[in-house]
Design a protein around this motif. Structure first.
Motif, short mmCIF file in Angstrom:
data_model
loop_
_atom_site.label_atom_id
_atom_site.label_comp_id
_atom_site.label_asym_id
_atom_site.label_seq_id
_atom_site.Cartn_x
_atom_site.Cartn_y
_atom_site.Cartn_z
N ALA A 17 0.83 -1.21 0.00
CA ALA A 17 0.00 0.00 0.00
C ALA A 17 0.86 1.26 0.00
O ALA A 17 0.55 2.25 -0.67
CB ALA A 17 -0.93 0.00 1.21
N TRP A 18 1.97 1.22 0.77
CA TRP A 18 2.88 2.37 0.80
C TRP A 18 3.49 2.62 -0.58
O TRP A 18 3.55 3.75 -1.05
CB TRP A 18 3.98 2.14 1.83
CG TRP A 18 5.00 3.24 1.90
CD1 TRP A 18 4.81 4.51 2.37
CD2 TRP A 18 6.37 3.17 1.47
NE1 TRP A 18 5.98 5.24 2.26
CE2 TRP A 18 6.95 4.44 1.73
CE3 TRP A 18 7.16 2.16 0.93
CZ2 TRP A 18 8.29 4.71 1.43
CZ3 TRP A 18 8.49 2.42 0.63
CH2 TRP A 18 9.04 3.69 0.88
N ILE A 19 3.94 1.55 -1.24
CA ILE A 19 4.54 1.69 -2.56
C ILE A 19 3.51 2.23 -3.55
O ILE A 19 3.81 3.10 -4.39
CB ILE A 19 5.10 0.34 -3.04
CG1 ILE A 19 6.27 -0.09 -2.14
CG2 ILE A 19 5.54 0.41 -4.49
CD1 ILE A 19 6.67 -1.53 -2.31
N GLU A 20 2.26 1.76 -3.45
CA GLU A 20 1.20 2.25 -4.33
C GLU A 20 0.96 3.74 -4.09
O GLU A 20 0.80 4.52 -5.04
CB GLU A 20 -0.08 1.45 -4.09
CG GLU A 20 -1.21 1.81 -5.03
CD GLU A 20 -2.45 0.94 -4.81
OE1 GLU A 20 -3.54 1.39 -5.21
OE2 GLU A 20 -2.31 -0.16 -4.25
N ASP A 21 0.95 4.15 -2.82
CA ASP A 21 0.76 5.57 -2.50
C ASP A 21 1.92 6.41 -3.05
O ASP A 21 1.71 7.51 -3.57
CB ASP A 21 0.64 5.77 -0.99
CG ASP A 21 -0.67 5.26 -0.42
OD1 ASP A 21 -1.62 5.08 -1.21
OD2 ASP A 21 -0.73 5.04 0.80
N CYS A 22 3.13 5.90 -2.92
CA CYS A 22 4.30 6.62 -3.42
C CYS A 22 4.27 6.73 -4.94
O CYS A 22 4.64 7.77 -5.50
CB CYS A 22 5.59 5.94 -2.97
SG CYS A 22 5.89 6.03 -1.19
N SER A 23 3.81 5.68 -5.60
CA SER A 23 3.70 5.72 -7.07
C SER A 23 2.68 6.77 -7.50
O SER A 23 2.88 7.47 -8.51
CB SER A 23 3.29 4.35 -7.61
OG SER A 23 4.29 3.39 -7.35
N ARG A 24 1.64 6.91 -6.72
CA ARG A 24 0.63 7.93 -7.02
C ARG A 24 1.23 9.33 -6.84
O ARG A 24 0.98 10.24 -7.64
CB ARG A 24 -0.58 7.74 -6.10
CG ARG A 24 -1.78 8.59 -6.45
CD ARG A 24 -3.08 8.03 -5.90
NE ARG A 24 -2.96 7.62 -4.52
CZ ARG A 24 -3.06 6.35 -4.10
NH1 ARG A 24 -3.24 5.38 -4.99
NH2 ARG A 24 -2.97 6.05 -2.82
N VAL A 25 2.03 9.51 -5.80
CA VAL A 25 2.72 10.79 -5.60
C VAL A 25 3.64 11.09 -6.78
O VAL A 25 3.68 12.22 -7.28
CB VAL A 25 3.53 10.77 -4.28
CG1 VAL A 25 4.45 11.99 -4.19
CG2 VAL A 25 2.59 10.73 -3.08
N ALA A 26 4.37 10.07 -7.24
CA ALA A 26 5.27 10.26 -8.39
C ALA A 26 4.47 10.71 -9.61
O ALA A 26 4.91 11.62 -10.35
CB ALA A 26 6.02 8.96 -8.68
N ASP A 27 3.31 10.11 -9.84
CA ASP A 27 2.46 10.51 -10.97
C ASP A 27 2.03 11.97 -10.83
O ASP A 27 2.04 12.73 -11.80
CB ASP A 27 1.23 9.61 -11.05
CG ASP A 27 1.55 8.20 -11.52
OD1 ASP A 27 2.63 8.02 -12.11
OD2 ASP A 27 0.73 7.30 -11.28
N GLU A 28 1.64 12.35 -9.61
CA GLU A 28 1.18 13.73 -9.37
C GLU A 28 2.31 14.72 -9.63
O GLU A 28 2.09 15.79 -10.22
CB GLU A 28 0.68 13.87 -7.93
CG GLU A 28 -0.60 13.10 -7.66
CD GLU A 28 -0.92 13.05 -6.17
OE1 GLU A 28 -0.16 13.62 -5.37
OE2 GLU A 28 -1.94 12.41 -5.82
N LEU A 29 3.51 14.39 -9.19
CA LEU A 29 4.64 15.29 -9.38
C LEU A 29 4.97 15.45 -10.86
O LEU A 29 5.24 16.57 -11.34
CB LEU A 29 5.86 14.77 -8.62
CG LEU A 29 5.76 14.84 -7.10
CD1 LEU A 29 6.90 14.04 -6.45
CD2 LEU A 29 5.80 16.29 -6.61
N LEU A 30 4.95 14.35 -11.61
CA LEU A 30 5.24 14.43 -13.04
C LEU A 30 4.16 15.18 -13.80
O LEU A 30 4.44 15.83 -14.82
CB LEU A 30 5.42 13.03 -13.62
CG LEU A 30 6.71 12.32 -13.20
CD1 LEU A 30 6.67 10.85 -13.62
CD2 LEU A 30 7.93 13.01 -13.81
N ALA A 31 2.92 15.13 -13.29
CA ALA A 31 1.83 15.85 -13.95
C ALA A 31 1.98 17.36 -13.80
O ALA A 31 1.39 18.13 -14.58
CB ALA A 31 0.49 15.40 -13.37
N GLU A 32 2.78 17.78 -12.81
CA GLU A 32 2.92 19.22 -12.53
C GLU A 32 4.09 19.86 -13.27
O GLU A 32 4.20 21.09 -13.29
CB GLU A 32 3.11 19.43 -11.02
CG GLU A 32 1.90 19.03 -10.18
CD GLU A 32 2.21 19.03 -8.69
OE1 GLU A 32 3.37 19.33 -8.33
OE2 GLU A 32 1.29 18.74 -7.90
#
Length: 387
Positions: free
Chosen positions: A106-121
Protein backbone atom coordinates in the motif's frame (compact mmCIF):
# COMPACT_ATOMS: atom_id res chain seq x y z
CA UNK A 1 45.59 10.48 -13.05
CA UNK A 2 47.88 13.35 -12.07
CA UNK A 3 49.23 12.68 -8.59
CA UNK A 4 49.33 15.50 -6.03
CA UNK A 5 52.56 17.25 -5.15
CA UNK A 6 54.43 16.01 -2.13
CA UNK A 7 52.75 16.98 1.17
CA UNK A 8 49.50 17.78 -0.65
CA UNK A 9 46.68 15.57 0.66
CA UNK A 10 45.27 13.35 -2.07
CA UNK A 11 42.03 12.57 -0.18
CA UNK A 12 40.16 15.89 -0.37
CA UNK A 13 36.49 14.95 -0.85
CA UNK A 14 35.04 18.45 -1.19
CA UNK A 15 37.70 19.71 -3.58
CA UNK A 16 36.47 20.42 -7.13
CA UNK A 17 38.54 17.56 -8.56
CA UNK A 18 37.17 14.91 -6.16
CA UNK A 19 33.63 16.21 -6.43
CA UNK A 20 33.95 15.71 -10.17
CA UNK A 21 35.58 12.27 -9.86
CA UNK A 22 36.31 10.65 -6.49
CA UNK A 23 36.95 7.23 -7.99
CA UNK A 24 40.38 7.93 -9.47
CA UNK A 25 41.53 8.95 -5.97
CA UNK A 26 40.01 5.81 -4.49
CA UNK A 27 41.83 3.66 -7.08
CA UNK A 28 45.14 5.32 -6.31
CA UNK A 29 44.72 4.81 -2.55
CA UNK A 30 43.68 1.17 -2.96
CA UNK A 31 46.76 0.51 -5.03
CA UNK A 32 49.34 2.62 -3.17
CA UNK A 33 48.12 3.29 0.39
CA UNK A 34 44.93 1.37 1.26
CA UNK A 35 45.09 2.35 4.95
CA UNK A 36 46.01 6.00 4.58
CA UNK A 37 46.72 8.49 7.40
CA UNK A 38 44.97 11.86 6.96
CA UNK A 39 46.55 14.64 9.02
CA UNK A 40 43.69 17.15 8.85
CA UNK A 41 41.01 14.60 9.72
CA UNK A 42 43.30 12.91 12.26
CA UNK A 43 41.94 9.63 10.97
CA UNK A 44 42.76 6.58 8.86
CA UNK A 45 41.15 6.33 5.41
CA UNK A 46 40.36 2.71 4.49
CA UNK A 47 39.53 1.87 0.87
CA UNK A 48 39.90 -1.88 0.26
CA UNK A 49 36.82 -4.10 0.38
CA UNK A 50 38.38 -6.71 2.70
CA UNK A 51 39.44 -4.06 5.24
CA UNK A 52 36.02 -2.39 5.15
CA UNK A 53 34.38 -5.79 5.73
CA UNK A 54 36.72 -6.35 8.68
CA UNK A 55 35.66 -3.03 10.23
CA UNK A 56 31.93 -3.49 9.66
CA UNK A 57 32.04 -7.04 10.97
CA UNK A 58 33.74 -6.18 14.27
CA UNK A 59 31.49 -3.71 16.13
CA UNK A 60 33.24 -4.33 19.45
CA UNK A 61 36.57 -3.07 18.11
CA UNK A 62 35.30 -0.53 15.58
CA UNK A 63 32.60 1.34 17.46
CA UNK A 64 29.88 3.88 16.68
CA UNK A 65 29.47 5.21 20.23
CA UNK A 66 32.55 7.39 20.72
CA UNK A 67 31.85 7.76 24.44
CA UNK A 68 33.58 4.38 24.75
CA UNK A 69 36.87 6.01 23.80
CA UNK A 70 36.41 9.03 26.02
CA UNK A 71 34.81 11.48 23.61
CA UNK A 72 31.78 13.57 24.51
CA UNK A 73 28.55 12.98 22.62
CA UNK A 74 25.50 15.23 23.10
CA UNK A 75 22.44 13.21 24.08
CA UNK A 76 20.50 14.55 21.12
CA UNK A 77 22.76 12.84 18.57
CA UNK A 78 22.69 9.39 20.15
CA UNK A 79 20.57 7.03 18.06
CA UNK A 80 20.85 4.17 15.58
CA UNK A 81 23.95 5.57 13.92
CA UNK A 82 25.79 6.54 17.11
CA UNK A 83 24.98 3.82 19.63
CA UNK A 84 26.40 0.34 20.15
CA UNK A 85 25.03 -2.73 21.93
CA UNK A 86 23.10 -3.11 24.12
CA UNK A 87 21.25 0.21 23.57
CA UNK A 88 21.57 0.03 19.80
CA UNK A 89 20.19 -3.52 19.74
CA UNK A 90 17.14 -2.58 21.83
CA UNK A 91 16.36 0.55 19.82
CA UNK A 92 16.79 -1.23 16.48
CA UNK A 93 14.53 -4.10 17.54
CA UNK A 94 11.82 -1.66 18.66
CA UNK A 95 11.87 0.06 15.28
CA UNK A 96 12.00 -3.17 13.28
CA UNK A 97 8.95 -4.44 15.20
CA UNK A 98 7.12 -1.24 14.28
CA UNK A 99 8.20 -1.47 10.63
CA UNK A 100 6.78 -4.99 10.35
CA UNK A 101 3.31 -3.51 10.81
CA UNK A 102 3.56 -1.30 7.73
CA UNK A 103 1.56 -2.36 4.68
CA UNK A 104 4.44 -2.10 2.22
CA UNK A 105 2.44 -2.75 -1.00
CA UNK A 106 0.00 0.00 0.00
CA UNK A 107 2.88 2.37 0.80
CA UNK A 108 4.54 1.69 -2.56
CA UNK A 109 1.20 2.25 -4.33
CA UNK A 110 0.76 5.57 -2.50
CA UNK A 111 4.30 6.62 -3.42
CA UNK A 112 3.70 5.72 -7.07
CA UNK A 113 0.63 7.93 -7.02
CA UNK A 114 2.72 10.79 -5.60
CA UNK A 115 5.27 10.26 -8.39
CA UNK A 116 2.46 10.51 -10.97
CA UNK A 117 1.18 13.73 -9.37
CA UNK A 118 4.64 15.29 -9.38
CA UNK A 119 5.24 14.43 -13.04
CA UNK A 120 1.83 15.85 -13.95
CA UNK A 121 2.92 19.22 -12.53
CA UNK A 122 6.19 19.64 -14.45
CA UNK A 123 7.03 20.80 -17.96
CA UNK A 124 8.28 17.55 -19.45
CA UNK A 125 10.38 19.45 -22.00
CA UNK A 126 12.68 20.65 -19.23
CA UNK A 127 12.37 20.12 -15.49
CA UNK A 128 14.67 19.73 -12.52
CA UNK A 129 14.60 16.03 -11.67
CA UNK A 130 16.18 16.75 -8.25
CA UNK A 131 14.08 19.67 -7.00
CA UNK A 132 10.80 19.07 -8.81
CA UNK A 133 10.58 15.29 -8.63
CA UNK A 134 13.14 13.38 -6.59
CA UNK A 135 13.30 15.44 -3.38
CA UNK A 136 9.52 16.07 -3.18
CA UNK A 137 8.95 12.34 -3.72
CA UNK A 138 11.43 11.45 -0.96
CA UNK A 139 9.83 13.88 1.50
CA UNK A 140 6.26 12.84 0.81
CA UNK A 141 7.16 9.14 0.82
CA UNK A 142 8.67 9.48 4.31
CA UNK A 143 5.67 11.44 5.59
CA UNK A 144 3.45 8.62 4.31
CA UNK A 145 5.68 6.00 5.90
CA UNK A 146 5.72 7.78 9.26
CA UNK A 147 1.99 8.54 9.10
CA UNK A 148 2.33 12.33 9.38
CA UNK A 149 0.70 14.88 7.05
CA UNK A 150 3.85 17.01 6.66
CA UNK A 151 7.15 17.76 8.35
CA UNK A 152 6.47 21.28 9.54
CA UNK A 153 7.33 24.26 7.35
CA UNK A 154 8.72 22.91 4.08
CA UNK A 155 11.24 25.71 3.58
CA UNK A 156 12.61 25.17 7.10
CA UNK A 157 12.81 21.43 6.46
CA UNK A 158 14.82 21.85 3.27
CA UNK A 159 17.16 24.37 4.88
CA UNK A 160 17.71 21.96 7.79
CA UNK A 161 18.53 19.16 5.35
CA UNK A 162 20.98 21.39 3.48
CA UNK A 163 22.80 22.28 6.70
CA UNK A 164 22.71 18.67 7.87
CA UNK A 165 24.21 17.16 4.72
CA UNK A 166 26.92 19.83 4.58
CA UNK A 167 27.77 19.13 8.24
CA UNK A 168 28.71 15.55 7.38
CA UNK A 169 31.97 17.02 6.04
CA UNK A 170 32.71 19.08 9.17
CA UNK A 171 36.10 17.39 9.60
CA UNK A 172 37.24 19.31 6.53
CA UNK A 173 35.41 22.50 7.54
CA UNK A 174 34.65 22.80 11.29
CA UNK A 175 32.28 25.73 10.69
CA UNK A 176 29.77 23.26 9.26
CA UNK A 177 29.36 21.33 12.52
CA UNK A 178 27.15 23.54 14.68
CA UNK A 179 24.59 24.35 11.93
CA UNK A 180 24.26 20.59 11.43
CA UNK A 181 23.70 19.97 15.14
CA UNK A 182 21.00 22.65 15.20
CA UNK A 183 19.39 21.10 12.12
CA UNK A 184 19.22 17.74 13.90
CA UNK A 185 17.63 19.36 16.94
CA UNK A 186 15.06 21.07 14.74
CA UNK A 187 14.09 17.78 13.09
CA UNK A 188 13.73 16.07 16.47
CA UNK A 189 11.52 18.92 17.70
CA UNK A 190 9.14 18.33 14.79
CA UNK A 191 8.89 14.59 15.44
CA UNK A 192 8.77 14.67 19.26
CA UNK A 193 5.07 15.68 19.60
CA UNK A 194 4.10 12.50 17.75
CA UNK A 195 5.60 10.44 20.57
CA UNK A 196 2.94 11.97 22.84
CA UNK A 197 0.09 11.87 20.32
CA UNK A 198 0.94 9.23 17.70
CA UNK A 199 -0.88 9.41 14.35
CA UNK A 200 -3.45 6.70 13.59
CA UNK A 201 -1.40 5.12 10.78
CA UNK A 202 2.22 4.76 9.74
CA UNK A 203 5.40 3.89 11.59
CA UNK A 204 4.82 6.23 14.54
CA UNK A 205 1.48 4.56 15.23
CA UNK A 206 3.32 1.28 15.85
CA UNK A 207 6.30 2.42 17.92
CA UNK A 208 5.56 1.20 21.45
CA UNK A 209 6.66 4.25 23.43
CA UNK A 210 5.24 2.56 26.53
CA UNK A 211 8.20 0.16 26.36
CA UNK A 212 10.96 2.63 25.59
CA UNK A 213 11.49 3.83 29.19
CA UNK A 214 14.99 5.30 29.57
CA UNK A 215 15.59 4.69 25.85
CA UNK A 216 12.87 7.16 24.80
CA UNK A 217 15.37 9.88 23.85
CA UNK A 218 17.42 7.41 21.83
CA UNK A 219 14.30 6.16 20.05
CA UNK A 220 13.30 9.72 19.12
CA UNK A 221 16.79 10.38 17.81
CA UNK A 222 16.69 7.11 15.87
CA UNK A 223 13.34 8.07 14.34
CA UNK A 224 14.80 11.41 13.30
CA UNK A 225 17.79 9.63 11.79
CA UNK A 226 15.44 7.31 9.89
CA UNK A 227 13.38 10.19 8.53
CA UNK A 228 16.43 12.22 7.56
CA UNK A 229 18.07 9.19 5.91
CA UNK A 230 14.80 8.40 4.15
CA UNK A 231 14.95 11.88 2.68
CA UNK A 232 18.65 12.71 2.30
CA UNK A 233 20.21 9.32 1.63
CA UNK A 234 17.29 8.09 -0.46
CA UNK A 235 17.02 11.20 -2.63
CA UNK A 236 20.81 11.44 -3.00
CA UNK A 237 20.98 7.80 -4.05
CA UNK A 238 18.16 8.15 -6.56
CA UNK A 239 19.81 11.27 -8.01
CA UNK A 240 23.16 9.51 -8.38
CA UNK A 241 21.86 6.34 -9.99
CA UNK A 242 19.43 8.21 -12.28
CA UNK A 243 22.32 10.41 -13.40
CA UNK A 244 24.29 7.30 -14.32
CA UNK A 245 21.35 5.89 -16.28
CA UNK A 246 20.63 9.13 -18.12
CA UNK A 247 24.27 9.90 -18.94
CA UNK A 248 24.61 6.41 -20.44
CA UNK A 249 21.36 6.89 -22.38
CA UNK A 250 19.85 3.87 -20.61
CA UNK A 251 16.52 5.62 -20.04
CA UNK A 252 16.28 6.48 -23.73
CA UNK A 253 16.31 2.98 -25.18
CA UNK A 254 13.74 1.49 -27.55
CA UNK A 255 13.13 -1.20 -24.95
CA UNK A 256 12.26 0.28 -21.50
CA UNK A 257 14.65 -0.60 -18.69
CA UNK A 258 13.24 -2.91 -16.04
CA UNK A 259 15.02 -2.18 -12.79
CA UNK A 260 15.22 -5.60 -11.15
CA UNK A 261 17.01 -6.44 -7.89
CA UNK A 262 20.12 -7.32 -9.88
CA UNK A 263 20.04 -4.07 -11.84
CA UNK A 264 19.39 -1.98 -8.74
CA UNK A 265 22.21 -3.54 -6.75
CA UNK A 266 24.65 -2.94 -9.60
CA UNK A 267 23.56 0.71 -9.74
CA UNK A 268 24.16 1.04 -5.98
CA UNK A 269 27.55 -0.62 -6.29
CA UNK A 270 28.61 1.58 -9.15
CA UNK A 271 26.98 4.92 -8.28
CA UNK A 272 25.72 4.79 -4.70
CA UNK A 273 25.58 8.08 -2.80
CA UNK A 274 27.22 6.95 0.45
CA UNK A 275 30.95 7.55 0.12
CA UNK A 276 32.28 7.47 3.69
CA UNK A 277 31.32 5.89 7.03
CA UNK A 278 33.12 6.39 10.34
CA UNK A 279 34.11 4.27 13.32
CA UNK A 280 36.17 4.76 16.45
CA UNK A 281 38.84 2.20 17.31
CA UNK A 282 38.23 0.78 20.80
CA UNK A 283 41.36 -1.40 20.84
CA UNK A 284 44.74 -1.08 19.18
CA UNK A 285 44.71 -3.32 16.09
CA UNK A 286 46.65 -3.90 12.88
CA UNK A 287 44.76 -3.21 9.66
CA UNK A 288 46.34 -3.40 6.23
CA UNK A 289 49.77 -3.54 7.80
CA UNK A 290 49.19 -0.32 9.80
CA UNK A 291 48.86 -0.06 13.57
CA UNK A 292 45.56 1.61 14.44
CA UNK A 293 45.79 2.96 17.98
CA UNK A 294 42.93 2.86 20.46
CA UNK A 295 40.96 6.10 20.34
CA UNK A 296 41.76 6.75 16.68
CA UNK A 297 39.02 7.41 14.14
CA UNK A 298 38.72 5.22 11.05
CA UNK A 299 36.96 6.42 7.90
CA UNK A 300 35.97 3.51 5.70
CA UNK A 301 35.01 4.32 2.13
CA UNK A 302 32.23 1.99 0.87
CA UNK A 303 32.24 3.71 -2.52
CA UNK A 304 35.89 2.70 -2.94
CA UNK A 305 35.29 -0.84 -1.64
CA UNK A 306 32.47 -1.17 -4.17
CA UNK A 307 34.98 -0.72 -6.99
CA UNK A 308 37.76 -2.85 -5.55
CA UNK A 309 39.21 -4.90 -8.44
CA UNK A 310 40.13 -7.66 -5.98
CA UNK A 311 36.38 -8.32 -5.57
CA UNK A 312 34.66 -6.95 -8.67
CA UNK A 313 35.76 -7.68 -12.22
CA UNK A 314 35.80 -4.56 -14.41
CA UNK A 315 34.82 -2.49 -11.35
CA UNK A 316 34.31 0.79 -13.21
CA UNK A 317 31.89 -0.78 -15.69
CA UNK A 318 28.15 -0.81 -15.13
CA UNK A 319 27.34 -4.49 -15.65
CA UNK A 320 23.72 -5.51 -15.16
CA UNK A 321 24.64 -9.17 -15.67
CA UNK A 322 26.90 -9.12 -12.59
CA UNK A 323 25.69 -11.96 -10.36
CA UNK A 324 28.08 -11.83 -7.40
CA UNK A 325 27.66 -8.35 -5.96
CA UNK A 326 28.71 -8.04 -2.29
CA UNK A 327 28.56 -4.23 -2.39
CA UNK A 328 28.60 -2.13 0.78
CA UNK A 329 26.24 0.58 -0.47
CA UNK A 330 23.88 0.04 2.46
CA UNK A 331 26.56 -0.99 4.94
CA UNK A 332 26.84 -4.42 6.50
CA UNK A 333 26.54 -6.01 9.93
CA UNK A 334 24.68 -4.75 12.98
CA UNK A 335 24.72 -1.12 11.79
CA UNK A 336 23.57 -1.84 8.23
CA UNK A 337 20.99 0.65 6.95
CA UNK A 338 17.66 -0.14 8.60
CA UNK A 339 15.77 1.38 5.69
CA UNK A 340 17.64 -0.22 2.79
CA UNK A 341 14.60 -2.23 1.72
CA UNK A 342 12.48 0.94 1.80
CA UNK A 343 14.81 2.71 -0.61
CA UNK A 344 14.93 -0.30 -2.90
CA UNK A 345 11.16 -0.82 -2.74
CA UNK A 346 10.62 2.81 -3.74
CA UNK A 347 13.38 3.30 -6.31
CA UNK A 348 12.89 0.14 -8.38
CA UNK A 349 9.27 0.77 -9.42
CA UNK A 350 9.82 4.53 -9.80
CA UNK A 351 12.71 4.05 -12.22
CA UNK A 352 10.94 1.23 -14.06
CA UNK A 353 7.78 3.34 -14.38
CA UNK A 354 9.76 6.33 -15.67
CA UNK A 355 11.45 4.16 -18.27
CA UNK A 356 8.18 2.57 -19.39
CA UNK A 357 6.44 5.92 -19.84
CA UNK A 358 9.18 8.29 -20.98
CA UNK A 359 12.49 8.61 -22.75
CA UNK A 360 14.70 10.61 -20.38
CA UNK A 361 17.63 12.68 -21.62
CA UNK A 362 19.74 15.41 -20.04
CA UNK A 363 18.63 18.95 -20.86
CA UNK A 364 21.89 20.36 -19.46
CA UNK A 365 24.85 19.09 -17.40
CA UNK A 366 23.99 18.11 -13.79
CA UNK A 367 25.12 20.37 -10.95
CA UNK A 368 27.07 18.43 -8.31
CA UNK A 369 26.27 19.12 -4.65
CA UNK A 370 29.45 20.18 -2.78
CA UNK A 371 29.37 17.25 -0.36
CA UNK A 372 31.88 14.43 -0.02
CA UNK A 373 30.46 12.09 2.62
CA UNK A 374 27.07 11.77 0.91
CA UNK A 375 27.39 12.37 -2.80
CA UNK A 376 24.47 14.07 -4.49
CA UNK A 377 23.19 16.67 -6.94
CA UNK A 378 21.84 20.17 -6.49
CA UNK A 379 20.14 20.14 -9.89
CA UNK A 380 19.66 17.88 -12.87
CA UNK A 381 17.49 19.26 -15.67
CA UNK A 382 16.07 16.56 -17.90
CA UNK A 383 13.67 16.15 -20.81
CA UNK A 384 11.02 13.43 -20.56
CA UNK A 385 9.44 12.56 -23.89
CA UNK A 386 6.37 10.28 -23.64
CA UNK A 387 6.76 6.92 -25.37
Amino acid sequence: MKLPERNVEIFSPISPSMLADPYSVYRHLQREDPVHWHEQLNAWIVTRHADCIRILGDPETFINDYRKIGEEAPEDILGLQTLDAPEHTEVRHLLIEAMRNIDMPAWIEDCSRVADELLAEVNLERFDYVKQFNEPLALRSMCLFFGIPHFGDEAKFHEAQRRLVLSMDFGLNPDLLEPGVEARRYCTSVLAPYAINPPPTGLLAHVDFGRTGPLTGYVLNALRQMFVAGFLSSSSTLSCITRTLVERNLLNLDEPLKVSNQVYNELIRHSGAVQVDTRGCAETVTLGGKEILRGTEVLLVPAAANRDPAVFSRPDDLDFTRESNPHLGFGKGVHACIGAHLAQSLHMPVLTQLSERYRLTLAEPPVQRPTGTLRGLNHMFVTARPR
